[in-house]
Design a protein around this motif. Structure first.
Motif, PDB file in Angstrom:
ATOM      1  N   VAL A 122       0.842  -1.196   0.000  1.00 21.32           N
ATOM      2  CA  VAL A 122       0.000   0.000   0.000  1.00 21.32           C
ATOM      3  C   VAL A 122       0.878   1.247   0.000  1.00 21.32           C
ATOM      4  CG1 VAL A 122      -1.847   1.225   1.224  1.00 21.32           C
ATOM      5  CG2 VAL A 122      -1.748  -1.279   1.285  1.00 21.32           C
ATOM      6  N   VAL A 123       0.567   2.162  -0.907  1.00 15.63           N
ATOM      7  CA  VAL A 123       1.311   3.427  -0.973  1.00 15.63           C
ATOM      8  C   VAL A 123       0.329   4.544  -0.626  1.00 15.63           C
ATOM      9  CG1 VAL A 123       2.648   4.965  -2.462  1.00 15.63           C
ATOM     10  CG2 VAL A 123       2.806   2.479  -2.751  1.00 15.63           C
ATOM     11  N   PRO A 124       0.508   5.194   0.510  1.00 12.66           N
ATOM     12  CA  PRO A 124      -0.478   6.200   0.931  1.00 12.66           C
ATOM     13  C   PRO A 124      -0.508   7.401   0.006  1.00 12.66           C
ATOM     14  CG  PRO A 124       1.451   6.260   2.358  1.00 12.66           C
ATOM     15  CD  PRO A 124       1.645   5.091   1.443  1.00 12.66           C
ATOM     16  N   GLY A 125      -1.654   8.060  -0.007  1.00 13.51           N
ATOM     17  CA  GLY A 125      -1.788   9.295  -0.782  1.00 13.51           C
ATOM     18  C   GLY A 125      -2.361  10.374   0.123  1.00 13.51           C
ATOM     19  N   ILE A 126      -2.334  11.609  -0.353  1.00 13.98           N
ATOM     20  CA  ILE A 126      -2.924  12.707   0.435  1.00 13.98           C
ATOM     21  C   ILE A 126      -4.441  12.598   0.317  1.00 13.98           C
ATOM     22  CG2 ILE A 126      -3.202  15.214   0.587  1.00 13.98           C
ATOM     23  CD1 ILE A 126      -0.301  15.481  -0.274  1.00 13.98           C
ATOM     24  N   THR A 127      -5.074  12.409   1.443  1.00 17.39           N
ATOM     25  CA  THR A 127      -6.526  12.261   1.409  1.00 17.39           C
ATOM     26  C   THR A 127      -7.191  13.615   1.136  1.00 17.39           C
ATOM     27  OG1 THR A 127      -8.387  11.262   2.558  1.00 17.39           O
ATOM     28  CG2 THR A 127      -6.884  12.552   3.916  1.00 17.39           C
ATOM     29  N   ALA A 128      -8.411  13.542   0.574  1.00 13.72           N
ATOM     30  CA  ALA A 128      -9.100  14.762   0.138  1.00 13.72           C
ATOM     31  C   ALA A 128      -9.216  15.791   1.266  1.00 13.72           C
ATOM     32  CB  ALA A 128     -10.483  14.402  -0.401  1.00 13.72           C
ATOM     33  N   ALA A 129      -9.452  15.346   2.494  1.00 11.34           N
ATOM     34  CA  ALA A 129      -9.612  16.296   3.600  1.00 11.34           C
ATOM     35  C   ALA A 129      -8.340  17.108   3.817  1.00 11.34           C
ATOM     36  CB  ALA A 129      -9.980  15.548   4.880  1.00 11.34           C
ATOM     37  N   ALA A 130      -7.193  16.430   3.777  1.00  7.50           N
ATOM     38  CA  ALA A 130      -5.922  17.138   3.976  1.00  7.50           C
ATOM     39  C   ALA A 130      -5.664  18.084   2.794  1.00  7.50           C
ATOM     40  CB  ALA A 130      -4.784  16.134   4.123  1.00  7.50           C
ATOM     41  N   GLY A 131      -5.960  17.600   1.580  1.00 11.98           N
ATOM     42  CA  GLY A 131      -5.758  18.440   0.391  1.00 11.98           C
ATOM     43  C   GLY A 131      -6.652  19.667   0.430  1.00 11.98           C
ATOM     44  N   ALA A 132      -7.928  19.450   0.784  1.00 11.50           N
ATOM     45  CA  ALA A 132      -8.887  20.559   0.793  1.00 11.50           C
ATOM     46  C   ALA A 132      -8.536  21.569   1.885  1.00 11.50           C
ATOM     47  CB  ALA A 132     -10.298  20.018   0.998  1.00 11.50           C
ATOM     48  N   GLY A 133      -8.191  21.060   3.073  1.00 11.60           N
ATOM     49  CA  GLY A 133      -7.838  21.971   4.168  1.00 11.60           C
ATOM     50  C   GLY A 133      -6.686  22.878   3.762  1.00 11.60           C
ATOM     51  N   ALA A 134      -5.663  22.256   3.168  1.00 11.62           N
ATOM     52  CA  ALA A 134      -4.491  23.042   2.747  1.00 11.62           C
ATOM     53  C   ALA A 134      -4.867  24.027   1.646  1.00 11.62           C
ATOM     54  CB  ALA A 134      -3.390  22.097   2.268  1.00 11.62           C
ATOM     55  N   ALA A 135      -5.693  23.572   0.714  1.00 11.17           N
ATOM     56  CA  ALA A 135      -5.998  24.404  -0.455  1.00 11.17           C
ATOM     57  C   ALA A 135      -6.808  25.646  -0.089  1.00 11.17           C
ATOM     58  CB  ALA A 135      -6.753  23.572  -1.495  1.00 11.17           C
ATOM     59  N   VAL A 136      -7.669  25.549   0.932  1.00 10.23           N
ATOM     60  CA  VAL A 136      -8.514  26.704   1.249  1.00 10.23           C
ATOM     61  C   VAL A 136      -8.164  27.354   2.589  1.00 10.23           C
ATOM     62  CG1 VAL A 136     -10.404  25.789  -0.151  1.00 10.23           C
ATOM     63  CG2 VAL A 136     -10.415  25.387   2.311  1.00 10.23           C
ATOM     64  N   GLY A 137      -7.086  26.887   3.217  1.00 11.62           N
ATOM     65  CA  GLY A 137      -6.645  27.539   4.458  1.00 11.62           C
ATOM     66  C   GLY A 137      -7.479  27.190   5.673  1.00 11.62           C
ATOM     67  N   ILE A 138      -8.062  25.986   5.680  1.00 12.61           N
ATOM     68  CA  ILE A 138      -8.755  25.523   6.896  1.00 12.61           C
ATOM     69  C   ILE A 138      -7.824  24.552   7.620  1.00 12.61           C
ATOM     70  CG2 ILE A 138     -10.716  24.232   7.835  1.00 12.61           C
ATOM     71  CD1 ILE A 138     -12.379  25.071   5.444  1.00 12.61           C
ATOM     72  N   PRO A 139      -7.255  24.968   8.767  1.00 10.77           N
ATOM     73  CA  PRO A 139      -6.416  24.033   9.531  1.00 10.77           C
ATOM     74  C   PRO A 139      -7.341  23.026  10.213  1.00 10.77           C
ATOM     75  CG  PRO A 139      -6.585  26.152  10.650  1.00 10.77           C
ATOM     76  CD  PRO A 139      -7.424  26.261   9.422  1.00 10.77           C
ATOM     77  N   LEU A 140      -7.236  21.761   9.858  1.00 14.66           N
ATOM     78  CA  LEU A 140      -8.232  20.793  10.342  1.00 14.66           C
ATOM     79  C   LEU A 140      -8.178  20.627  11.860  1.00 14.66           C
ATOM     80  CD1 LEU A 140      -8.135  18.135   7.471  1.00 14.66           C
ATOM     81  CD2 LEU A 140      -9.690  20.072   7.763  1.00 14.66           C
TER      82      LEU A 140
END
Ligand SMILES: C[S@@+](CC[C@H](N)C(=O)[O-])C[C@H]1O[C@@H](n2cnc3c(N)ncnc32)[C@H](O)[C@@H]1O
Length: 265
Positions: A121-139
């Protein structure tokens, strides 16, 4: 493929996360495995520029998996992976985000293991982490959210079966995948279980892609705001006080750009 770039093994299936959309968010390991693949089975959320990395000679199979439109049912995907590995091919199973986060990677790994085949298994950036970073929401945030919950809002028999009491707790961020079709139910249940109507909430569509769009609102008004904006899947629902930080970041960006406040861009 021989040589120092060859990191994959024949007869092994690599469950590879392709990240949320931006090809630059692919890991180096994922890119190298795709480039050396002899067969690639991919989902609909994997971007075109990532698919371009697949060698021309490799076998490509589209497995689909848009809501309500599965090109291949899950058991057939499992059988296909087993068959390709038994042919002795270098197989990459390419999935959006991370394979183990709402990606059914666990079932595919179990099917391969049950067949006595190797799987990595090779992990990827999950959508939540990508979205948080992209719109400036620190999860998470020391002052606002000490707990982070990922949940699926996938409708089953026209309802969503989640632990609403746990999701309505204060000082946490809740990110709901596949929840757009159940947005009304989700907001209604959270309000009914005590989440204040003014709790900041956002829906982000196509995070990290050129089509990224979203709306900021509150849990009491989110369904109306999303319907007005006409947002479609793939989208995430983000709920919690940290959303207000993203909204302030969007406002600051609009001011810098000399524009009025608009939807998340
Ligand atoms: C089947 S799940 C796969 C999740 C994936 N394994 C991950 O880790 O991100 C598909 C859902 O992920 C979310 N999603 C995936 N990519 C997204 C993106 N770029 N922007 C917003 N939501 C996304 C949406 O909720 C979509 O319906």
């Amino acid at each position: 493929m021989e040589g120092e770039r060859d990191i994959s093994r024949r007869g092994c299936v690599y469950l590879v996360g392709a990240g949320p959309g931006d090809p630059e968010l692919l890991t180096l390991k994922a890119a190298r495995l795709i480039e050396s693949a002899e067969a690639v089975v991919y989902d609909h959320l994997v971007g075109k520029s990532i698919l371009k990395l697949i060698p021309a000679a490799a076998r490509r199979v589209y497995a689909g998996k848009e809501a309500g439109n599965h090109a291949l049912p899950q058991h057939e995907i499992n059988q296909l992976l087993v068959a390709l590995a038994r042919e002795g091919l270098r197989v990459v199973r390419l999935k959006g985000g991370d394979p183990f986060i709402f990606g059914r990677g666990g079932e595919e790994m179990q099917a391969l293991q049950a067949a006595g085949l190797r799987c990595e298994v090779v992990p990827g950036i999950t959508a939540a982490a990508g979205a948080g970073a992209a719109v400036g929401i620190p999860l998470t945030h020391r002052e606002h959210a000490q707990t982070l919950v990922f949940a699926t809002g996938h409708l089953k028999d026209d309802t969503v079966d989640l632990d609403w009491e746990a999701l309505a707790r204060p000082n946490q961020t809740v990110v709901i995948y596949m929840g757009l079709g159940a947005l009304d139910i989700i907001c209604r249940e959270l309000l009914a279980h005590g989440l204040p109507a003014g709790t900041p909430a956002a829906v982000i569509h196509g995070a990290t892609t050129p089509g990224q769009r979203g709306v900021y609102s509150s849990i009491g008004t989110l369904p109306a705001a999303v319907s007005e904006a006409g947002l479609r899947p793939p989208a995430l629902i983000v709920i919690g006080d940290v959303v207000a930080i993203g909204e302030a970041a969007a406002q600051a960006a609009c001011t810098l750009a000399g524009q009025g406040m608009g939807p998340v861009q």
